[in-house]
Every structure is written in structure tokens, then in C-alpha cells.
Motif scaffolding. Structure first.
Motif, PDB file in Angstrom:
ATOM      1  N   PHE B   6      16.586   9.229  -1.045  1.00  0.00           N
ATOM      2  CA  PHE B   6      15.926   8.236  -1.885  1.00  0.00           C
ATOM      3  C   PHE B   6      15.472   7.012  -1.096  1.00  0.00           C
ATOM      4  CE2 PHE B   6      18.255  10.583  -5.213  1.00  0.00           C
ATOM      5  CZ  PHE B   6      17.167  10.890  -6.015  1.00  0.00           C
ATOM      6  N   LYS B   7      16.037   6.841   0.110  1.00  0.00           N
ATOM      7  CA  LYS B   7      15.633   5.705   0.939  1.00  0.00           C
ATOM      8  C   LYS B   7      14.390   6.012   1.780  1.00  0.00           C
ATOM      9  CE  LYS B   7      20.118   3.454   1.377  1.00  0.00           C
ATOM     10  NZ  LYS B   7      21.297   3.324   2.245  1.00  0.00           N
ATOM     11  N   ARG B   8      13.986   7.262   1.783  1.00  0.00           N
ATOM     12  CA  ARG B   8      12.844   7.641   2.623  1.00  0.00           C
ATOM     13  C   ARG B   8      11.559   7.000   2.117  1.00  0.00           C
ATOM     14  NH1 ARG B   8      13.573  11.939   6.240  1.00  0.00           N
ATOM     15  NH2 ARG B   8      11.322  12.148   6.381  1.00  0.00           N
ATOM     16  N   LYS B   9      10.806   6.407   3.059  1.00  0.00           N
ATOM     17  CA  LYS B   9       9.581   5.703   2.686  1.00  0.00           C
ATOM     18  C   LYS B   9       8.534   6.659   2.123  1.00  0.00           C
ATOM     19  CE  LYS B   9      10.120   1.824   5.798  1.00  0.00           C
ATOM     20  NZ  LYS B   9       9.686   1.153   7.006  1.00  0.00           N
ATOM     21  N   GLU B  10       8.538   7.905   2.625  1.00  0.00           N
ATOM     22  CA  GLU B  10       7.539   8.874   2.172  1.00  0.00           C
ATOM     23  C   GLU B  10       7.653   9.103   0.667  1.00  0.00           C
ATOM     24  OE1 GLU B  10       9.441   9.241   4.785  1.00  0.00           O
ATOM     25  OE2 GLU B  10       8.083   9.480   6.482  1.00  0.00           O
ATOM     26  N   LEU B  11       8.897   9.132   0.189  1.00  0.00           N
ATOM     27  CA  LEU B  11       9.138   9.369  -1.234  1.00  0.00           C
ATOM     28  C   LEU B  11       8.569   8.201  -2.057  1.00  0.00           C
ATOM     29  CD1 LEU B  11      10.668  11.410  -3.112  1.00  0.00           C
ATOM     30  CD2 LEU B  11      12.505   9.725  -3.151  1.00  0.00           C
ATOM     31  N   VAL B  12       8.788   6.985  -1.554  1.00  0.00           N
ATOM     32  CA  VAL B  12       8.278   5.791  -2.256  1.00  0.00           C
ATOM     33  C   VAL B  12       6.752   5.845  -2.306  1.00  0.00           C
ATOM     34  CG1 VAL B  12       8.166   3.269  -2.229  1.00  0.00           C
ATOM     35  CG2 VAL B  12      10.259   4.431  -1.511  1.00  0.00           C
ATOM     36  N   PHE B  13       6.146   6.181  -1.164  1.00  0.00           N
ATOM     37  CA  PHE B  13       4.669   6.230  -1.113  1.00  0.00           C
ATOM     38  C   PHE B  13       4.128   7.346  -2.007  1.00  0.00           C
ATOM     39  CE2 PHE B  13       5.039   3.816   2.908  1.00  0.00           C
ATOM     40  CZ  PHE B  13       4.286   2.739   2.498  1.00  0.00           C
ATOM     41  N   ALA B  14       4.824   8.476  -2.024  1.00  0.00           N
ATOM     42  CA  ALA B  14       4.378   9.592  -2.872  1.00  0.00           C
ATOM     43  C   ALA B  14       4.418   9.178  -4.338  1.00  0.00           C
ATOM     44  CB  ALA B  14       5.268  10.813  -2.634  1.00  0.00           C
ATOM     45  N   LEU B  15       5.483   8.469  -4.715  1.00  0.00           N
ATOM     46  CA  LEU B  15       5.636   8.013  -6.099  1.00  0.00           C
ATOM     47  C   LEU B  15       4.534   7.005  -6.464  1.00  0.00           C
ATOM     48  CD1 LEU B  15       7.676   8.442  -8.436  1.00  0.00           C
ATOM     49  CD2 LEU B  15       8.802   6.348  -7.698  1.00  0.00           C
ATOM     50  N   ILE B  16       4.297   6.061  -5.554  1.00  0.00           N
ATOM     51  CA  ILE B  16       3.248   5.046  -5.797  1.00  0.00           C
ATOM     52  C   ILE B  16       1.889   5.732  -5.951  1.00  0.00           C
ATOM     53  CG2 ILE B  16       1.970   3.115  -4.758  1.00  0.00           C
ATOM     54  CD1 ILE B  16       4.630   2.256  -3.438  1.00  0.00           C
ATOM     55  N   ALA B  17       1.618   6.666  -5.032  1.00  0.00           N
ATOM     56  CA  ALA B  17       0.323   7.343  -5.049  1.00  0.00           C
ATOM     57  C   ALA B  17       0.151   8.151  -6.334  1.00  0.00           C
ATOM     58  CB  ALA B  17       0.201   8.257  -3.829  1.00  0.00           C
ATOM     59  N   PHE B  18       1.233   8.848  -6.731  1.00  0.00           N
ATOM     60  CA  PHE B  18       1.150   9.668  -7.947  1.00  0.00           C
ATOM     61  C   PHE B  18       0.882   8.790  -9.176  1.00  0.00           C
ATOM     62  CE2 PHE B  18       3.400  11.316 -11.712  1.00  0.00           C
ATOM     63  CZ  PHE B  18       2.622  12.454 -11.949  1.00  0.00           C
ATOM     64  N   LEU B  19       1.687   7.723  -9.324  1.00  0.00           N
ATOM     65  CA  LEU B  19       1.532   6.857 -10.498  1.00  0.00           C
ATOM     66  C   LEU B  19       0.177   6.147 -10.497  1.00  0.00           C
ATOM     67  CD1 LEU B  19       5.113   5.275 -10.699  1.00  0.00           C
ATOM     68  CD2 LEU B  19       4.120   6.971 -12.230  1.00  0.00           C
ATOM     69  N   GLY B  20      -0.227   5.705  -9.299  1.00  0.00           N
ATOM     70  CA  GLY B  20      -1.512   5.014  -9.196  1.00  0.00           C
ATOM     71  C   GLY B  20      -2.667   5.922  -9.568  1.00  0.00           C
ATOM     72  N   LEU B  21      -2.634   7.150  -9.033  1.00  0.00           N
ATOM     73  CA  LEU B  21      -3.725   8.091  -9.323  1.00  0.00           C
ATOM     74  C   LEU B  21      -3.719   8.518 -10.782  1.00  0.00           C
ATOM     75  CD1 LEU B  21      -3.649  10.199  -6.043  1.00  0.00           C
ATOM     76  CD2 LEU B  21      -5.486   8.682  -6.818  1.00  0.00           C
ATOM     77  N   TRP B  22      -2.519   8.642 -11.343  1.00  0.00           N
ATOM     78  CA  TRP B  22      -2.423   9.020 -12.756  1.00  0.00           C
ATOM     79  C   TRP B  22      -3.064   7.930 -13.637  1.00  0.00           C
ATOM     80  CZ3 TRP B  22      -0.568  13.500 -14.962  1.00  0.00           C
ATOM     81  CH2 TRP B  22      -0.591  13.516 -16.366  1.00  0.00           C
ATOM     82  N   LEU B  23      -2.730   6.677 -13.364  1.00  0.00           N
ATOM     83  CA  LEU B  23      -3.285   5.575 -14.169  1.00  0.00           C
ATOM     84  C   LEU B  23      -4.797   5.483 -13.974  1.00  0.00           C
ATOM     85  CD1 LEU B  23      -0.513   2.867 -13.715  1.00  0.00           C
ATOM     86  CD2 LEU B  23      -0.969   4.236 -15.731  1.00  0.00           C
ATOM     87  N   PHE B  24      -5.241   5.781 -12.755  1.00  0.00           N
ATOM     88  CA  PHE B  24      -6.681   5.782 -12.476  1.00  0.00           C
ATOM     89  C   PHE B  24      -7.363   6.890 -13.286  1.00  0.00           C
ATOM     90  CE2 PHE B  24     -10.363   7.118  -9.873  1.00  0.00           C
ATOM     91  CZ  PHE B  24     -11.066   5.921  -9.894  1.00  0.00           C
ATOM     92  N   LEU B  25      -6.696   8.047 -13.354  1.00  0.00           N
ATOM     93  CA  LEU B  25      -7.218   9.178 -14.116  1.00  0.00           C
ATOM     94  C   LEU B  25      -7.324   8.803 -15.596  1.00  0.00           C
ATOM     95  CD1 LEU B  25      -7.803  12.311 -13.657  1.00  0.00           C
ATOM     96  CD2 LEU B  25      -5.532  12.689 -14.588  1.00  0.00           C
ATOM     97  N   ASP B  26      -6.290   8.148 -16.093  1.00  0.00           N
ATOM     98  CA  ASP B  26      -6.275   7.740 -17.505  1.00  0.00           C
ATOM     99  C   ASP B  26      -7.419   6.777 -17.802  1.00  0.00           C
ATOM    100  OD1 ASP B  26      -4.912   7.315 -20.162  1.00  0.00           O
ATOM    101  OD2 ASP B  26      -4.956   5.280 -19.380  1.00  0.00           O
TER     102      ASP B  26
END
Lengths: 278, 209
Positions: B6-26
Motif C-alpha cells: 500500500f506504500k508503493r507509489k505506483e499504486l497511488v498513481f494508478a488509483l489517481i489515474a483511474f479516478l481521474g479518468l473515470w471522472l473525465f469520462l463521466d
């Protein structure tokens, strides 16, 4: 020290004392001033006049306590105007944390509020945290962010006014007086752009030039500009409120500002000429 | 081991990217299924906003309590802050936000103090106008002239005698002002889009430092 130089170096203490006097006198002795409503004020007035019975209006008081002395008279005038419209339903909500108690203040000051019934004609939904995210969330589904009203803490579905109101598509107009232009920009991004609900606002007076951007782009339907805008609105409604009193203060203080500007520059030019002669 | 994941930066970036793209899609696609999930995401974000308010309050309380405990410089202001917060929070918890004590504190302390802070601006503005608006150069002369026209146009007594001032003020606000501001706003918006793209791609690492 020459008198020209002295004119340019008046102590702040005396400037402040005179300003304080000029601020207080018009509040104690009313000065009648002529007022002609500008097209900005008329657009706000006509937008509210065009509302029909059954229309829902979202009233977002985001002035906070700091902005209330300046913007409060306008909020009261807009609440009064909406309450005068038969069948128009008003939903109060806040995204600024110090604003919820201000709704009671605005409603209490609006003379027509006594004719309106809580829960049927108007409701106070309360504070939503999260600023812009809160606004987006509120617009998508009101019940996901608000379950009880602010005034009595009862489930919002117990009130008849909430029937058939689910999200931002159910509102005809948004009124958002605000003490920071960013609040209004958030409303434009999260409410006007996706849902096309027109917004009218009272921006903070220092941000009126910034609000003009959105007005010219058509994203802001109309706005009340400065104390003069609020006083014009009071005049249209036949009210004599704090904005009309504030307009007299504006007259004395603005004239004072111009006199100080002239004194400062006369002193500057005379001092410079003396130096050149030497 | 699990906590390390959970401390891995990649996971944080993946989460940010997913949520950001989802909101953009909406924002771009009107699809009830997408909108329903978005409403839930936004609800979580609003809840987080509420928690952040509590966290911010607790953090301020912790900091000022420490200042009082160590009797650091101006500790009495911190003691005042801690006392007010505790009285406000506990009276609010006991009496509710519309109780007598929270209402009294709001109406007689927060409200006048906030209004005073805002009103003090008038004194600084008038002093600044007197001391700095001197016609020292062409640029300052233009700035001063526009300022004085706007100030005068907002003065009802002056506009009785010179009604044209209102039209001049409106022109300044709606033409040069809007032109300059639009350039600024559009520039900032393009910057924000590129910043968003960098965040989605995991290139903007200052977020998780």
C-alpha cells in the motif's frame, strides 16, 4: 520641510481618523441619493421575475461571516424577492463552513418570509463539506450527501418540498452570493457546465472584474455588482436596507479617496519641480 | 508485507489515474451506469472532505496545545485558541450546533471578528491609494487614471454630474479587463490540463513525496 512635501506625507493616523468619521456619519445621518438600476441589476431582477410557480431555486449562501456585512444586504434582498414569488420553492445549502447560521438571519430579515411555510415553500439543507467535490456530489445526488435538514434535523424526505427533487436537473435557477470568486467558479464548473442550470451571483466586490469574464462568456447569467448594485436591487423591491445606507458611505469615502489622490499628486509634482529648480 | 504494497507509489498513481479518468469520462459521456458510480466516488470524496476538516481542527489543536505546554512565544494566544475550540466543540456536541453557547459564540465572537478583519481593508486601501498612486511614469499614470475613473464611477454624487463615467467604467471592465483576464484564465486552464496529464501518467511525483 515645505508645505508641498508635507501634503504628501500626511500621517496614516489622520487619514484613518478622517476615514472613520466619513464611514460613521452617513450611517447616522441618512443621505438620500438618486439611483438608476444598471443593466446588471435589471438582469438579476428579471431572471427572478421570470420564475414560474413550481420552479425550484437553489440558494447557496457562501458569503461566510467575513463577507456578510458587505454581501448580506444583497442576500436579504434576493431572499425577499424569491419569497414574493408565488409557488417558487427555495432550497438553501452551504459549502462554506461558517455560513449555515446566516440562512436564519437572511430569512428572518426578509419581510415576506412570514407568508412562507418551512418544508413546503423553503428548506434549509445545511452544510456540505468538500468544497468543489461537495458541489459535484450534491449535484449528482442530493440524498448521497444530505440526509437530514439543518433547521430541525429531520430526514429530508419527510418534507413535501423534497418530493421530486433528486439532483441538479431539478433546479431552475442557482443563486450564489459568495465571499470568494473561487466558490462561484466551482459552481460554474460543477453545475452550469454539466447541467446548464443558470447561475446568478453576488461576487465579492473586489472580484467584480473577474466575475465579468464569466458573465461575458454566458456562464454567469447575471450578477449584482458592488454596493451600488445591492442598493439598486433594494430600490427595485422598495426596501430601505443596509445597502442603501452603505451607498451613502461609498459616496463619502470614494470622494475622500479621490481628494487624497489629488493631494498626493499635487504634492509629488510640486516637490519634483522644486528639486528641478535647485 | 501487505502494508508495504500500500506504500508503493505506483499504486497511488494508478488509483489517481483511474479516478481521474473515470471522472473525465463521466464529464464527457452521459451514461447512467457511469453516473451512478461517479455519484458514489464523489460521496467518498465528500466524506473525505469532512474528515479532513476534523483532521485539520485536531492538528491545529495539537500544535497550539504544544505551544501552551512548552510556553513558547505568544503562548497565551494559543491558550485562547485551545479554550475557544474546546468550548465550541463540547458545547456543540452537548447542545447541538444551534444551542445557546455555540450560537452566542458565533454571533458575538466569530461574526464580528470576521467582519472586522474584512473591514480593516478599507483603511489599508485608502492609505495605499494616497501613498502609491503617484503619476511617476506612463504605466503608473494609466493605472492611476483607470483606478480613479472606476472609483469616481462608483460614487453616486459624482455620477449625477458626470453620468458618462459609468459607461467608461463599464467599458474598462467589460473590454480590456475581460480580454486580459481571459488570456490568463485560458493559459492557466491549459496548464491545469497538462498537469492533469502528467499526474495520470505518473510523471508528477511531487504529489506523493
Amino acid at each position: 520641510m515645505g508645505w508641498a512635501k508635507k501634503m504628501g506625507e500626511i500621517s496614516s493616523k489622520w487619514i484613518y481618523i478622517l476615514l472613520a468619521i466619513l464611514l460613521v456619519i452617513p450611517l447616522l445621518v441618512p443621505i438620500p441619493l438618486p439611483l438608476t438600476p444598471s443593466h446588471y441589476t435589471m438582469e438579476v431582477y428579471e431572471t427572478i421575475e421570470s420564475l414560474k410557480p413550481g420552479d425550484n431555486v437553489l440558494f447557496v449562501i457562501d458569503t461566510g461571516t467575513s463577507g456578510w456585512p458587505a454581501l448580506g444586504p444583497g442576500v436579504i434582498a434576493l431572499v425577499e424577492h424569491l419569497f414574493r414569488k408565488d409557488g417558487v420553492k427555495v432550497f438553501f445549502v452551504e459549502f462554506e463552513s461558517t455560513s449555515p447560521p446566516l440562512v436564519d438571519r437572511a430569512v428572518a430579515a426578509a419581510p415576506s418570509a412570514s407568508k412562507k411555510k418551512y418544508g413546503e415553500d423553503w428548506i434549509h439543507l445545511g452544510f456540505v463539506a468538500g468544497e468543489e467535490t461537495g458541489k459535484a456530489s450534491f449535484a449528482a445526488d442530493i440524498r448521497k450527501v444530505i440526509s437530514v435538514d439543518y433547521k430541525y434535523g429531520k430526514p429530508i424526505d419527510e418534507y413535501p418540498i423534497m418530493k421530486n427533487v433528486k439532483n441538479m436537473n431539478d433546479f431552475k435557477l442557482i443563486v450564489e452570493p459568495t465571499n470568494a470568486i473561487t466558490w462561484m467558479e466551482q459552481a460554474i464548473r460543477q453545475w452550469y457546465t454539466p447541467y446548464h442550470v443558470p447561475i446568478i451571483s453576488i461576487p465579492p466586490f473586489l472580484d467584480v472584474p473577474w466575475a465579468e469574464n464569466y458573465y461575458r462568456a454566458g456562464q454567469l447569467k447575471a450578477y449584482l455588482a458592488g454596493t451600488s448594485g445591492l442598493a439598486e436591487y433594494e430600490k427595485l423591491l422598495g426596501m430601505y436596507g443596509d445597502a442603501t445606507r452603505g451607498l451613502a458611505v461609498m459616496t463619502t469615502t470614494h470622494t475622500y479617496a479621490i481628494i487624497l489622490f489629488v493631494i498626493g499628486n499635487i504634492s509629488y509634482f510640486l516637490s519634483r519641480r522644486k528639486k528641478e529648480v535647485k | 508485507m501487505t502494508s508495504e504494497i500500500f506504500k508503493r507509489k505506483e499504486l497511488v498513481f494508478a488509483l489517481i489515474a483511474f479516478l481521474g479518468l473515470w471522472l473525465f469520462l463521466d464529464y464527457s459521456v452521459v451514461e447512467p451506469g457511469v453516473q451512478s458510480v461517479t455519484a458514489d466516488i464523489l460521496k467518498w470524496a465528500t466524506l473525505l472532505g469532512g474528515f479532513m476538516l476534523i483532521y485539520g481542527g485536531l492538528e491545529a489543536l495539537r500544535y497550539h496545545s504544544k505551544v501552551v505546554y512548552k510556553k513558547q512565544r505568544n503562548w497565551y494566544w494559543s491558550a485562547y485558541f485551545v479554550a475557544i475550540v474546546l468550548v465550541y466543540v463540547f458545547s456543540g456536541l452537548i447542545q447541538g450546533s444551534k444551542g445557546m453557547i455555540p450560537q452566542w459564540l458565533f454571533n458575538n465572537m466569530l461574526d464580528p471578528a470576521s467582519a472586522t478583519m474584512y473591514s480593516i481593508l478599507a483603511f489599508y486601501i485608502i492609505s495605499a491609494l494616497y501613498r502609491t498612486l503617484r503619476l511617476r511614469s506612463i504605466e503608473l499614470a494609466i493605472l492611476s487614471l483607470v483606478t480613479i475613473i472606476v472609483v469616481a464611477a462608483n460614487d453616486p454624487i459624482i455620477t449625477i454630474y458626470v453620468p458618462q463615467l459609468t459607461a467608461v467604467r463599464d467599458w474598462f471592465i467589460s473590454v480590456p479587463n475581460v480580454g486580459a483576464n481571459r488570456g490568463f484564465v485560458i493559459g492557466a486552464a491549459i496548464g491545469a490540463i497538462f498537469l492533469g496529464v502528467r499526474v495520470f501518467l505518473g510523471r508528477e511525483r511531487s504529489l506523493v513525496r
